[in-house]
Design a protein around this motif. Structure first.
Motif, short mmCIF file in Angstrom:
data_model
loop_
_atom_site.label_atom_id
_atom_site.label_comp_id
_atom_site.label_asym_id
_atom_site.label_seq_id
_atom_site.Cartn_x
_atom_site.Cartn_y
_atom_site.Cartn_z
N ALA A 184 -56.97 -4.34 -81.54
CA ALA A 184 -56.17 -5.54 -81.34
C ALA A 184 -55.91 -5.92 -79.90
O ALA A 184 -55.59 -7.07 -79.63
N VAL A 185 -56.01 -5.00 -78.97
CA VAL A 185 -55.54 -5.26 -77.62
C VAL A 185 -56.60 -4.85 -76.60
O VAL A 185 -57.29 -3.85 -76.79
N LYS A 186 -56.69 -5.61 -75.55
CA LYS A 186 -57.53 -5.17 -74.43
C LYS A 186 -56.73 -4.16 -73.61
O LYS A 186 -55.53 -4.32 -73.42
N PHE A 187 -57.40 -3.14 -73.15
CA PHE A 187 -56.73 -2.15 -72.33
C PHE A 187 -57.73 -1.62 -71.32
O PHE A 187 -58.94 -1.81 -71.45
N ASP A 188 -57.20 -0.96 -70.30
CA ASP A 188 -58.04 -0.43 -69.23
C ASP A 188 -58.46 1.00 -69.59
O ASP A 188 -57.68 1.94 -69.47
N PHE A 189 -59.69 1.13 -70.03
CA PHE A 189 -60.22 2.43 -70.45
C PHE A 189 -60.23 3.42 -69.30
O PHE A 189 -59.93 4.59 -69.49
N LEU A 190 -60.54 2.97 -68.08
CA LEU A 190 -60.60 3.85 -66.91
C LEU A 190 -59.24 4.48 -66.62
O LEU A 190 -59.14 5.67 -66.32
N ILE A 191 -58.18 3.70 -66.74
CA ILE A 191 -56.83 4.24 -66.53
C ILE A 191 -56.52 5.27 -67.60
O ILE A 191 -55.98 6.36 -67.31
N GLY A 192 -56.87 4.99 -68.84
CA GLY A 192 -56.62 5.93 -69.93
C GLY A 192 -57.34 7.25 -69.71
O GLY A 192 -56.75 8.33 -69.87
N ILE B 29 -52.91 8.85 -83.17
CA ILE B 29 -54.16 8.40 -83.78
C ILE B 29 -54.06 6.96 -84.29
O ILE B 29 -54.88 6.11 -83.90
N PRO B 30 -53.09 6.61 -85.14
CA PRO B 30 -53.04 5.22 -85.60
C PRO B 30 -52.74 4.24 -84.47
O PRO B 30 -53.24 3.11 -84.47
N GLY B 31 -51.93 4.68 -83.50
CA GLY B 31 -51.63 3.80 -82.37
C GLY B 31 -52.85 3.48 -81.55
O GLY B 31 -53.09 2.34 -81.16
N VAL B 32 -53.65 4.50 -81.26
CA VAL B 32 -54.88 4.28 -80.50
C VAL B 32 -55.85 3.39 -81.26
O VAL B 32 -56.43 2.46 -80.71
N LEU B 33 -56.01 3.66 -82.55
CA LEU B 33 -56.91 2.84 -83.36
C LEU B 33 -56.45 1.38 -83.40
O LEU B 33 -57.25 0.46 -83.28
N GLY B 34 -55.15 1.18 -83.54
CA GLY B 34 -54.61 -0.18 -83.54
C GLY B 34 -54.84 -0.89 -82.22
O GLY B 34 -55.22 -2.06 -82.19
N LYS B 35 -54.64 -0.19 -81.13
CA LYS B 35 -54.84 -0.80 -79.81
C LYS B 35 -56.32 -1.09 -79.56
O LYS B 35 -56.66 -2.10 -78.96
N LEU B 36 -57.20 -0.21 -80.02
CA LEU B 36 -58.64 -0.44 -79.85
C LEU B 36 -59.07 -1.71 -80.56
O LEU B 36 -59.93 -2.45 -80.07
#
Length: 140
Positions: free
Chosen positions: A82-90, A73-80
């Motif tokens: 602070a970092v760009k990520f590929d939502f489709l891959i997730g 939970i905290p990791g996902v919130l932090g990445k949301l």
């Protein structure tokens, strides 16, 4: 032994405090070691309760899933934030994991517990070798 006849029963009895007093320091040491080694630690969160507290493998795996969920939970919130990520891959990985877990549950019910333990031990050994190789390559 912390586990009795149903998951969590030990939480209701007199052994709750003793059980928590054993589990919390072990979890702290394990979390610290995993953090220092920069490994996720999930590969050891299942064997620890099985070997140290006589948890059945299924209960230990369920407990690991809860640990992973609450740690994520905290990791996902932090990445949301602070970092760009590929939502489709997730989402794709999540869908694959859900389908795979349903297949695994079905096969688990059809397989003897001893075979499940052997598969688990083999998987654990493969993971340990992989982590050892990664750690060794970081020193070179």
């Amino acid at each position: 032994m912390l586990y009795r006849s149903w998951p969590g029963e030990w939480l209701l009895g007199k052994s709750r405090q003793k059980g928590l007093l054993k589990i919390i320091p072990i979890a702290l040491v394990a979390g610290f070691a995993f953090g220092i080694l920069d490994v996720g630690g999930g590969f050891l969160y299942v064997p620890l309760p099985v070997l140290l507290f006589d948890f059945p493998l299924g209960i230990a795996i369920g407990t690991l899933l809860a640990i992973v969920f609450f740690n994520a939970i905290p990791g996902v919130l932090g990445k949301l934030l602070a970092v760009k990520f590929d939502f489709l891959i997730g989402v794709s990985v999540a869908i694959g994991a859900i389908v795979g877990s349903r297949i695994g549950i079905y096969l688990n019910k059809k397989t003897k517990p001893q075979i499940i333990r052997i598969i688990f031990i083999i998987l654990l050994l493969v993971i340990i070798v992989r982590v050892a190789i990664d750690l060794y390559s970081n020193f070179m």
